[in-house]
Write a protein that holds these residues in place. Structure first.
Motif, PDB file in Angstrom:
ATOM      1  N   ASP A  70     132.437  28.399 -62.742  1.00 20.72           N
ATOM      2  CA  ASP A  70     132.363  27.933 -64.008  1.00 20.72           C
ATOM      3  C   ASP A  70     132.895  29.156 -64.932  1.00 20.72           C
ATOM      4  O   ASP A  70     132.353  29.627 -65.956  1.00 20.72           O
ATOM      5  CB  ASP A  70     130.938  27.512 -64.167  1.00 20.72           C
ATOM      6  CG  ASP A  70     130.658  26.513 -65.378  1.00 20.72           C
ATOM      7  OD1 ASP A  70     131.686  26.309 -66.079  1.00 20.72           O
ATOM      8  OD2 ASP A  70     129.676  26.326 -65.729  1.00 20.72           O
ATOM      9  N   PRO A  71     133.959  29.237 -64.825  1.00 22.03           N
ATOM     10  CA  PRO A  71     134.814  30.648 -65.458  1.00 22.03           C
ATOM     11  C   PRO A  71     134.679  30.497 -67.050  1.00 22.03           C
ATOM     12  O   PRO A  71     134.620  31.884 -67.640  1.00 22.03           O
ATOM     13  CB  PRO A  71     136.024  30.645 -64.875  1.00 22.03           C
ATOM     14  CG  PRO A  71     136.467  29.341 -64.375  1.00 22.03           C
ATOM     15  CD  PRO A  71     135.370  28.837 -64.059  1.00 22.03           C
ATOM     16  N   ALA A  72     134.731  29.425 -67.655  1.00 23.77           N
ATOM     17  CA  ALA A  72     134.662  29.074 -69.030  1.00 23.77           C
ATOM     18  C   ALA A  72     133.335  29.925 -69.735  1.00 23.77           C
ATOM     19  O   ALA A  72     133.314  30.377 -70.879  1.00 23.77           O
ATOM     20  CB  ALA A  72     134.702  27.829 -69.451  1.00 23.77           C
ATOM     21  N   ARG A  73     132.201  30.069 -68.707  1.00 27.15           N
ATOM     22  CA  ARG A  73     131.091  30.321 -69.231  1.00 27.15           C
ATOM     23  C   ARG A  73     130.728  31.810 -69.082  1.00 27.15           C
ATOM     24  O   ARG A  73     130.103  32.337 -69.642  1.00 27.15           O
ATOM     25  CB  ARG A  73     129.922  29.767 -68.544  1.00 27.15           C
ATOM     26  CG  ARG A  73     129.789  28.316 -68.941  1.00 27.15           C
ATOM     27  CD  ARG A  73     128.632  27.655 -68.174  1.00 27.15           C
ATOM     28  NE  ARG A  73     128.393  26.070 -68.378  1.00 27.15           N
ATOM     29  CZ  ARG A  73     127.766  25.693 -69.507  1.00 27.15           C
ATOM     30  NH1 ARG A  73     126.874  26.507 -70.057  1.00 27.15           N
ATOM     31  NH2 ARG A  73     127.624  24.384 -69.574  1.00 27.15           N
ATOM     32  N   ILE A  74     131.673  32.575 -68.648  1.00 29.72           N
ATOM     33  CA  ILE A  74     131.771  34.003 -68.509  1.00 29.72           C
ATOM     34  C   ILE A  74     133.056  34.712 -68.521  1.00 29.72           C
ATOM     35  O   ILE A  74     133.037  35.974 -69.191  1.00 29.72           O
ATOM     36  CB  ILE A  74     131.403  34.452 -67.111  1.00 29.72           C
ATOM     37  CG1 ILE A  74     130.795  35.764 -67.036  1.00 29.72           C
ATOM     38  CG2 ILE A  74     132.417  33.869 -65.990  1.00 29.72           C
ATOM     39  CD1 ILE A  74     130.186  36.287 -65.665  1.00 29.72           C
ATOM     40  N   LYS A  75     134.067  34.175 -68.367  1.00 29.69           N
ATOM     41  CA  LYS A  75     135.411  34.893 -68.811  1.00 29.69           C
ATOM     42  C   LYS A  75     135.400  35.144 -70.286  1.00 29.69           C
ATOM     43  O   LYS A  75     135.331  34.569 -71.183  1.00 29.69           O
ATOM     44  CB  LYS A  75     136.592  33.973 -68.530  1.00 29.69           C
ATOM     45  CG  LYS A  75     137.868  34.713 -68.687  1.00 29.69           C
ATOM     46  CD  LYS A  75     138.073  35.544 -67.288  1.00 29.69           C
ATOM     47  CE  LYS A  75     139.710  35.941 -67.003  1.00 29.69           C
ATOM     48  NZ  LYS A  75     139.996  36.750 -68.059  1.00 29.69           N
ATOM     49  N   GLY A  76     135.853  36.642 -70.569  1.00 24.60           N
ATOM     50  CA  GLY A  76     136.077  37.415 -71.862  1.00 24.60           C
ATOM     51  C   GLY A  76     134.622  37.843 -72.299  1.00 24.60           C
ATOM     52  O   GLY A  76     134.652  38.228 -73.463  1.00 24.60           O
ATOM     53  N   LYS A  77     133.519  37.097 -71.470  1.00 27.12           N
ATOM     54  CA  LYS A  77     132.344  37.792 -72.225  1.00 27.12           C
ATOM     55  C   LYS A  77     131.426  38.715 -71.513  1.00 27.12           C
ATOM     56  O   LYS A  77     130.241  39.101 -71.683  1.00 27.12           O
ATOM     57  CB  LYS A  77     131.223  36.373 -72.443  1.00 27.12           C
ATOM     58  CG  LYS A  77     131.964  35.294 -73.116  1.00 27.12           C
ATOM     59  CD  LYS A  77     131.260  33.849 -72.847  1.00 27.12           C
ATOM     60  CE  LYS A  77     132.003  33.066 -73.365  1.00 27.12           C
ATOM     61  NZ  LYS A  77     131.340  31.434 -73.164  1.00 27.12           N
TER      62      LYS A  77
END
Length: 481
Positions: A70-77
């Protein structure tokens, strides 16, 4: 936040297809309250330091899962998340910044969801209180407790920071053991130890009542007791009907492996075969009987799959010579003389059962005939197959690896000789902390990674006697083509 069943799919056809959804339970306060005198009763070898386990070990596991699933919830964060790490905001459901992923799914979240329903809350509280011998006033108090708080109490056994009302269930972190997806069916467990009875109750309520699994309720399989089991004179492991998920492996769409071990009985395996064949879930089941010793516990402490042609395992245990014809599985495995021998027999619809003399022979057959591997089968041995490192590292779960995709697996950083064995077979090795930074900096991409052993910190997690295969219940994997 209630997880919905929009686009949810249950389908696991292998141990190595790209992992798309799984069920986990992050360490709760109950683990921090295990005392030495009760540790073995609660199936722990030692007491653990909860904060180290959470912040320095399990935290990396959840972050890694999120990058893959579920990379959208962690990538860049990642930097922002790490800044709040001391509050464990990312992976604990009772925090406002919890990831609440519908791909990396937390058991506590699902429990909280179903407790929102008054009828379910009353029934589940009554069931838990019956198991734990609670008084009626406490039962009424729990029914009136808000769902989020109630979920924590039921799991941890703690009414508040200072008051425990019943035992914790520290083994819930090993989510594999409470059930396993077999194609689009869910096979629920029957635990061997009383310490896991509450886990089983919670999982039944979740799978039968949570909207996430609404489309699969007819596909939930529960292992029954044998007829008139209450009249049996004995209560040893062979006579009880027990089955735990660490003894079940979905190695190909039509082939399931079930272990007979310290935790899964002959009777449990036999009942599972009947259920699976009656419901046309699979066509072939192989039973692997291993010594009933704490050293091994489940078959996934002895071997797991890395690629379609690659397995990590403890060098094959002794097998009896001259295996003969088999008429009935229960009779074959009930021979007390061979209790500490490894025996392997395969049952296939419409065919005579057959035996394998060595574990390697079975795994080679899976790779070649079930998964169609054209390459030679590769075996990576615990501790490099060198005494005493083979036994030492198997004890700390060198063979208990989780495949995030074919060839990309997680293992403990403490198993040095096994790590070297992976390198000798051409695998890259990287520490999880370094890997997360490379993902964040776009130096590596989970989608393009190949043949890699990811090393996870393990000082406290390894005390619990389970690796990442144990700490995962895959719900959806891509098919292996």
């Amino acid at each position: 936040m209630k997880l919905s069943n929009n686009n949810f799919k249950l389908d696991v056809t292998s141990e190595i297809g790209n992992l798309r959804a799984l069920l986990i339970h992050s360490p709760d306060n109950g683990l921090g309250k295990v005392v030495p005198s009760k540790a073995q009763d609660w199936l722990f070898e030692d007491i653990v330091h909860l904060e180290t386990m959470r912040k320095n070990e399990y935290d990396f596991y959840v972050k890694l899962l999120m990058y893959f699933l579920d990379p959208a919830r962690i990538k860049g964060k990642l930097k922002e998340i790490d800044a709040k790490e001391s509050n464990r905001v990312f992976y604990k459901p009772d925090n406002k910044d919890f990831h609440c992923s519908n791909k990396v799914i937390e058991i506590q979240t699902l429990l909280e969801d179903i407790l929102q329903e008054d009828d379910i809350r009353k029934k589940l509280v009554a069931s838990v209180c019956a198991i734990e011998n609670c008084n009626y006033r406490l039962q009424l108090k729990l029914i009136d407790t808000p769902p989020a708080e109630l979920a924590k109490i039921i799991i941890s056994g703690s009414l508040n920071k200072h008051e425990m009302i019943f035992a914790p269930i520290p083994n819930l972190i090993f989510s594999r053991d409470i059930g396993i997806a077999v194609n689009n069916f869910m096979l629920l467990n029957k635990p061997a130890k009383k310490a896991r009875a509450r886990e089983t109750l919670l999982v039944r309520y979740i799978f039968f009542n949570h909207p996430l699994f609404a489309g699969y309720r007819d596909n939930i399989l529960e292992i029954p007791e044998t007829v008139q089991h209450f009249l049996r004179p004995g209560e040893d492991n062979e006579q009880k009907t027990t089955l735990e998920g660490g003894d079940v492996m979905m190695v190909s769409p039509q082939h399931l492996i079930i272990g007979c071990s310290e935790r899964t009985s002959v009777s449990g395996a036999n009942e599972a075969i009947k259920l699976l064949f009656q419901n046309d879930v699979v066509k072939k089941v192989t039973i692997v009987k291993i010594p009933h010793k704490r050293d091994y516990m489940h078959i996934d402490t002895v071997f797991t799959q890395v690629k379609r042609n690659t397995w990590v395992l403890l060098r094959s245990l002794a097998v009896p010579d001259g295996a003969g014809e088999i008429d009935e599985p229960l009779g074959w495995f009930a021979d007390k003389k061979n209790k500490d021998k490894t025996e392997i027999v395969q049952f296939e619809k419409g065919k005579k059962p057959k035996t394998f003399k060595r574990l390697e022979d079975l795994l080679n057959d899976v790779s070649k005939n079930d998964l169609g591997s054209a390459e030679s089968t590769v075996f990576i041995y615990s501790g490099g197959d060198t005494f005493p490192y083979d036994a030492r590292e198997q004890w700390t779960d060198s063979c208990n690896l989780l495949a995030l995709k074919e060839g990309v697996v997680l293992g403990y950083d403490r198993n040095d000789k096994t790590v070297e064995a992976f390198k000798q077979k051409g695998f890259k090795v990287i520490k999880v902390k370094d890997l997360l930074q490379k993902f964040e900096n776009d130096e590596l991409n989970p989608e393009t990674m190949t043949d890699t052993l990811i090393l996870m910190p393990s000082a406290e997690l390894s005390r619990a006697r389970g690796g990442f295969h144990c700490m995962s219940m895959p719900l959806l994997r891509d098919k292996v083509l």
